[in-house]
Motif scaffolding. Structure first.
Motif, PDB file in Angstrom:
ATOM      1  N   ARG A   1       1.947  19.353  46.100  1.00 37.50           N
ATOM      2  CA  ARG A   1       3.117  20.901  45.337  1.00 37.50           C
ATOM      3  C   ARG A   1       3.065  22.310  44.471  1.00 37.50           C
ATOM      4  O   ARG A   1       3.457  22.354  43.811  1.00 37.50           O
TER       5      ARG A   1
ATOM      6  N   ALA B   1       0.576  18.485  49.795  1.00 40.04           N
ATOM      7  CA  ALA B   1       0.618  17.372  49.263  1.00 40.04           C
ATOM      8  C   ALA B   1       0.621  17.687  47.473  1.00 40.04           C
ATOM      9  O   ALA B   1       1.168  16.742  46.641  1.00 40.04           O
TER      10      ALA B   1
ATOM     11  N   ARG C   1      -1.340  13.101  52.536  1.00 33.21           N
ATOM     12  CA  ARG C   1      -0.340  12.951  52.188  1.00 33.21           C
ATOM     13  C   ARG C   1       0.185  11.416  51.267  1.00 33.21           C
ATOM     14  O   ARG C   1       0.526  11.761  49.799  1.00 33.21           O
ATOM     15  N   ALA C   2      -0.206  10.914  50.991  1.00 31.02           N
ATOM     16  CA  ALA C   2       0.088   9.371  50.903  1.00 31.02           C
ATOM     17  C   ALA C   2      -1.578   9.288  49.589  1.00 31.02           C
ATOM     18  O   ALA C   2      -0.197   8.964  48.389  1.00 31.02           O
TER      19      ALA C   2
ATOM     20  N   SER D   1      -0.115  11.999  46.777  1.00 29.04           N
ATOM     21  CA  SER D   1       1.195  11.655  46.003  1.00 29.04           C
ATOM     22  C   SER D   1       1.447  10.770  45.076  1.00 29.04           C
ATOM     23  O   SER D   1       1.455  11.072  44.193  1.00 29.04           O
ATOM     24  N   GLU D   2       0.221  10.006  45.433  1.00 30.93           N
ATOM     25  CA  GLU D   2      -0.317   8.916  43.673  1.00 30.93           C
ATOM     26  C   GLU D   2      -0.543  10.221  43.229  1.00 30.93           C
ATOM     27  O   GLU D   2      -0.701   9.532  41.511  1.00 30.93           O
TER      28      GLU D   2
ATOM     29  N   THR E   1      -0.997  14.034  42.211  1.00 32.24           N
ATOM     30  CA  THR E   1      -0.698  15.195  41.925  1.00 32.24           C
ATOM     31  C   THR E   1       0.440  15.190  40.300  1.00 32.24           C
ATOM     32  O   THR E   1       0.210  15.735  39.954  1.00 32.24           O
TER      33      THR E   1
END
Length: 212
Positions: A196, A194, A148-149, A152-153, A155
């Protein structure tokens, strides 16, 4: 005879993706002050100008939001890290990193091939197993958070086809040694979130990979 001119000064510099040049370039961040001029001579201040980013190559000027887009070098690194993290997560979810025997071998090989293609040519099965050992018994929760981390950057900078391709990358690793396990589906759902992707799109892509 009279007019307003802006005096610019450089306050920062670095690398950015220049939309006009279509590639990575050096930039200068400029701050400006407006002044009323008469016959070319500044006489009265007229406040500050909005800061801009100037490409050193083409001299094009852009709003500061131009710095939000990663350089191609940075985007490549984010993609490489995304592929690597997803591969580790799916191997851990499917048990592919829990044994040095034949179980999980196909999945590990699929993971190694994809990680090498993404930009880690030194990746080996032994390295993946070593990483798993370093993570220990709590590898799945840790990898869920790492997925997820990391994504997140990445996506926000990927179009839908790119996000879907990353999920399919994980699905192919999971399917390399047989149908999805429950833990693999859970991890792939987390990857889809993650990235989206909607739950319906995630299910569609997993079904597509399974029937391929």
């Amino acid at each position: 005879m009279a007019g307003v001119r802006t005096a610019w000064r450089v306050v920062d510099d670095g690398d950015f993706f220049c939309a006009a040049c279509g590639g990575d370039r050096c930039y200068r961040r400029l701050a400006g002050r407006r002044r009323l001029t008469v016959l070319g001579v500044p006489v009265l201040p007229r406040g500050t100008a909005e800061p801009v980013v100037e490409c050193v190559s083409c001299r094009g000027r852009f709003p500061l939001t131009a710095l939000d887009r990663p350089t191609t070098t940075r985007l490549s690194a984010l993609l490489r890290d995304g592929v690597h993290t997803i591969a580790l997560a799916l191997l851990a979810a499917g048990g592919g990193m829990s044994t040095r025997g034949t179980a999980g071998t196909a999945a590990r090989r699929a993971a190694v091939e994809s990680i090498r293609a993404a930009g880690f040519p030194e990746c080996t099965e032994e390295r993946l197993l070593t990483l798993q050992a370093a993570l220990g018994a709590e590898s799945l929760p840790l990898l869920d958070r790492e997925v997820r981390a990391t994504l997140s950057e990445l996506t926000p900078h990927l179009a839908s086809p790119g996000r879907e391709a990353l999920l399919l990358h994980g699905a192919r690793i999971a399917l390399a040694d047989g149908p999805y396990h429950a833990t693999e589906r859970t991890m792939l759902t987390a990857v889809g979130e993650a990235l989206r992707l909607s739950p319906s799109d995630t299910e569609r892509l997993l079904a597509t990979a399974l029937s391929a």
